[in-house]
Design an enzyme around this catalytic site. Structure first.
Site, PDB file in Angstrom:
ATOM      1  N   ASP A 193       0.940   8.363  -9.560  1.00  0.00           N
ATOM      2  CA  ASP A 193      -0.209   8.271 -10.475  1.00  0.00           C
ATOM      3  C   ASP A 193      -1.299   7.422  -9.826  1.00  0.00           C
ATOM      4  OD1 ASP A 193      -1.852   8.426 -12.711  1.00  0.00           O
ATOM      5  OD2 ASP A 193      -0.887   6.726 -13.713  1.00  0.00           O
ATOM      6  N   CYS A 224      -6.361  11.966 -11.699  1.00  0.00           N
ATOM      7  CA  CYS A 224      -7.337  11.592 -12.726  1.00  0.00           C
ATOM      8  C   CYS A 224      -8.774  11.793 -12.245  1.00  0.00           C
ATOM      9  CB  CYS A 224      -7.111  10.155 -13.191  1.00  0.00           C
ATOM     10  SG  CYS A 224      -7.289   8.948 -11.885  1.00  0.00           S
ATOM     11  N   ASN A 236       0.868  -1.170   0.000  1.00  0.00           N
ATOM     12  CA  ASN A 236       0.000   0.000   0.000  1.00  0.00           C
ATOM     13  C   ASN A 236       0.916   1.234   0.000  1.00  0.00           C
ATOM     14  OD1 ASN A 236      -1.378   2.301   1.138  1.00  0.00           O
ATOM     15  ND2 ASN A 236      -3.041   0.888   1.656  1.00  0.00           N
TER      16      ASN A 236
HETATM   17  N1  SAH Z   1       0.268   4.347 -13.311  1.00  0.00           N
HETATM   18  C1  SAH Z   1      -0.596   3.298 -13.806  1.00  0.00           C
HETATM   19  C2  SAH Z   1      -2.035   3.477 -13.474  1.00  0.00           C
HETATM   20  C3  SAH Z   1      -2.320   3.471 -12.029  1.00  0.00           C
HETATM   21  S1  SAH Z   1      -3.955   3.047 -11.737  1.00  0.00           S
HETATM   22  C4  SAH Z   1      -0.512   3.249 -15.325  1.00  0.00           C
HETATM   23  O1  SAH Z   1      -0.055   4.189 -15.925  1.00  0.00           O
HETATM   24  O2  SAH Z   1      -0.957   2.267 -15.895  1.00  0.00           O
HETATM   25  C5  SAH Z   1      -3.990   2.921 -10.052  1.00  0.00           C
HETATM   26  C6  SAH Z   1      -3.252   1.712  -9.504  1.00  0.00           C
HETATM   27  O3  SAH Z   1      -3.125   1.974  -8.122  1.00  0.00           O
HETATM   28  C7  SAH Z   1      -3.945   0.378  -9.606  1.00  0.00           C
HETATM   29  O4  SAH Z   1      -3.074  -0.546 -10.203  1.00  0.00           O
HETATM   30  C8  SAH Z   1      -4.260  -0.035  -8.168  1.00  0.00           C
HETATM   31  O5  SAH Z   1      -4.033  -1.422  -7.919  1.00  0.00           O
HETATM   32  C9  SAH Z   1      -3.270   0.779  -7.406  1.00  0.00           C
HETATM   33  N2  SAH Z   1      -3.639   1.209  -6.057  1.00  0.00           N
HETATM   34  C10 SAH Z   1      -4.790   1.769  -5.631  1.00  0.00           C
HETATM   35  N3  SAH Z   1      -4.689   2.141  -4.347  1.00  0.00           N
HETATM   36  C11 SAH Z   1      -3.443   1.817  -3.940  1.00  0.00           C
HETATM   37  C12 SAH Z   1      -2.724   1.966  -2.719  1.00  0.00           C
HETATM   38  N4  SAH Z   1      -3.279   2.541  -1.659  1.00  0.00           N
HETATM   39  N5  SAH Z   1      -1.449   1.518  -2.672  1.00  0.00           N
HETATM   40  C13 SAH Z   1      -0.870   0.946  -3.748  1.00  0.00           C
HETATM   41  N6  SAH Z   1      -1.496   0.787  -4.927  1.00  0.00           N
HETATM   42  C14 SAH Z   1      -2.766   1.212  -5.026  1.00  0.00           C
END
Ligand code: SAH
Length: 401
Positions: A302, A342, A275
């Protein structure tokens, strides 16, 4: 062509005249004749001036989705014209791409229809009843213009219920591949089109992957929320010394790791399941006599949208601030923070305010070196604010406390 007419209340036409295609049910004065949901109607202002034609749905808050200003027929010729224009736009603005969003609903003047192109496979989403009813016609025209090997439907979005539509995934044409190999900027990715995020993966950062990678040569890079490693793999290929990607999804981390091997850059990039909030916290917590030593030249943030509606914006801003605060502490002087948002409900200005408030609290001075938006296959029409959602900035960290 005998069309029922939707008459608008006084004062409701301006937004539509300026180019917005949604007619809310609350804007409607009356219908001149009964009409079935999903059928085409013409829309007029209270003085009977024609505003356009579009799909009607009494069950949706968006009662009409306008498709054209003129009284044209919504038939195969109409779809052929719109699809051809959409293909032309991608050829013009993403001439070397082979995978991209081919049709982006309102921004291609096709409210309710999304089509993503993953190499030879097309994946479509229909979020309005009128579009959903015309899937066979849409499939025919897509086959005629693009000759794909398969067309899938990824209609498992919760939003369909607002149009009275069920969630469903299916193969509309050809045979469904389990995994599709695609190229983004010459790097190989695999998209799980049946189960992956959105229609398989995120295509909206294609241009930004390459742009951010320009900061990566010789750098130690951290890619937070890495998913399939879009930013991380581009950074590694661009000559980063080391890249660390973090995502909480085990499946995403496993897929990104496979992609690093496949692209021959596994010696420089590594992915970890964690996380991001917890990970950043653990790396920035110091004991009473300890000093934090920043180790990264480039950090990319992101995250997913922390807010789906206006009501949760406050919570989302706290989340954005938290990750920026901690990321800024980990960037070396002269290093780069590349950060994206986003959420449609957090605009460009508000996003930068959050970043600056994190900079203030950490005593950093930021110099903005780039601004980013969604890739041009997700075009923005300013008259339709909903078409703009992705914004990003890159900052050089000038001063560290
Ligand atoms: N940068 C990526 C898109 C990210 S989408 C690209 O360009 O393709 C968001 C991602 O964040 C997802 O894969 C999801 O699994 C992850 N995510 C969501 N909350 C999170 C958290 N608290 N810690 C780590 N990952 C997380």
């Amino acid at each position: 062509m005998n069309l029922s007419t939707v008459l608008l209340k006084p004062g409701e036409a301006d937004r539509i005249i300026s180019g917005h295609p949604w007619v809310y049910s609350s804007s409607i004065l009356r219908l001149t004749a009964p009409v079935e949901d999903g059928h085409v109607v013409q829309v007029k202002d209270h003085r009977q001036r024609l505003l356009g034609v579009g799909f009607y749905n009494s069950r949706s808050k968006i009662a009409v989705r306008l498709l054209d200003r003129d009284r044209v027929e919504i038939n195969s010729d109409f779809f052929r014209r719109r699809f051809t224009a959409a293909i032309e736009h991608r050829r013009r603005y993403l001439p070397n791409a082979t995978s991209y969003r081919l049709i982006n609903a309102e921004s291609d003047l096709l409210s309710g229809l999304i089509v993503d192109k993953y190499g030879d496979v097309l994946v479509l989403q229909t979020s309005s009843l009128g579009m959903d009813q015309r899937k066979p016609l849409i499939v025919d025209i897509l086959r005629e213009l693009l000759n794909p090997v398969a067309i899938l439907e990824r209609n498992d979005m919760a939003g369909r219920k607002f149009e009275g539509l069920p969630e469903c995934n299916s193969v509309l044409y050809g045979e469904a591949p389990t995994e599709t190999a695609i190229q983004l900027n010459g790097l190989e990715f695999t998209a799980d089109l049946a189960e992956g995020h959105k229609t398989g993966m995120y295509l909206d950062q294609q241009v930004n992957y390459a742009a951010v990678a320009e900061f990566a040569k010789g750098a130690v890079v951290l890619d937070c929320f890495s998913f399939l490693g879009g930013f991380a793999l581009h950074a590694a290929r661009a000559g980063a010394r080391h890249v660390h990607g973090i995502d909480q999804s085990e499946a995403a981390v496993a897929a990104a790791t496979r992609l690093a091997i496949r692209n021959g850059i596994a010696d420089r990039v590594q992915f970890e399941t964690a996380n991001v909030f917890d990970w950043l916290k653990s790396k920035t917590s110091t004991g009473p006599n300890e000093r934090l030593v920043p180790v990264y030249d480039v950090i990319i943030l992101d995250p997913p949208s922390f807010t789906r509606n206006r009501a949760s914006v406050e919570d989302a801003l706290r989340g954005y601030k938290e990750i920026h605060l901690r990321a800024l502490k980990l960037i070396k002087p002269g290093g780069i923070l590349a950060t994206f948002c986003c959420s449609h409900h957090v605009d460009r200005q508000l996003f930068e305010e959050v970043i600056l408030s994190a900079a203030y609290d950490t005593q950093k001075l930021l110099r903005r070196v780039a601004s980013y938006t969604q890739s041009p296959d997700h075009p923005v029409i300013p008259a339709i604010p909903e078409t703009e959602y992705l914004k990003g900035y890159a900052y050089e960290v000038l001063r560290t406390a």
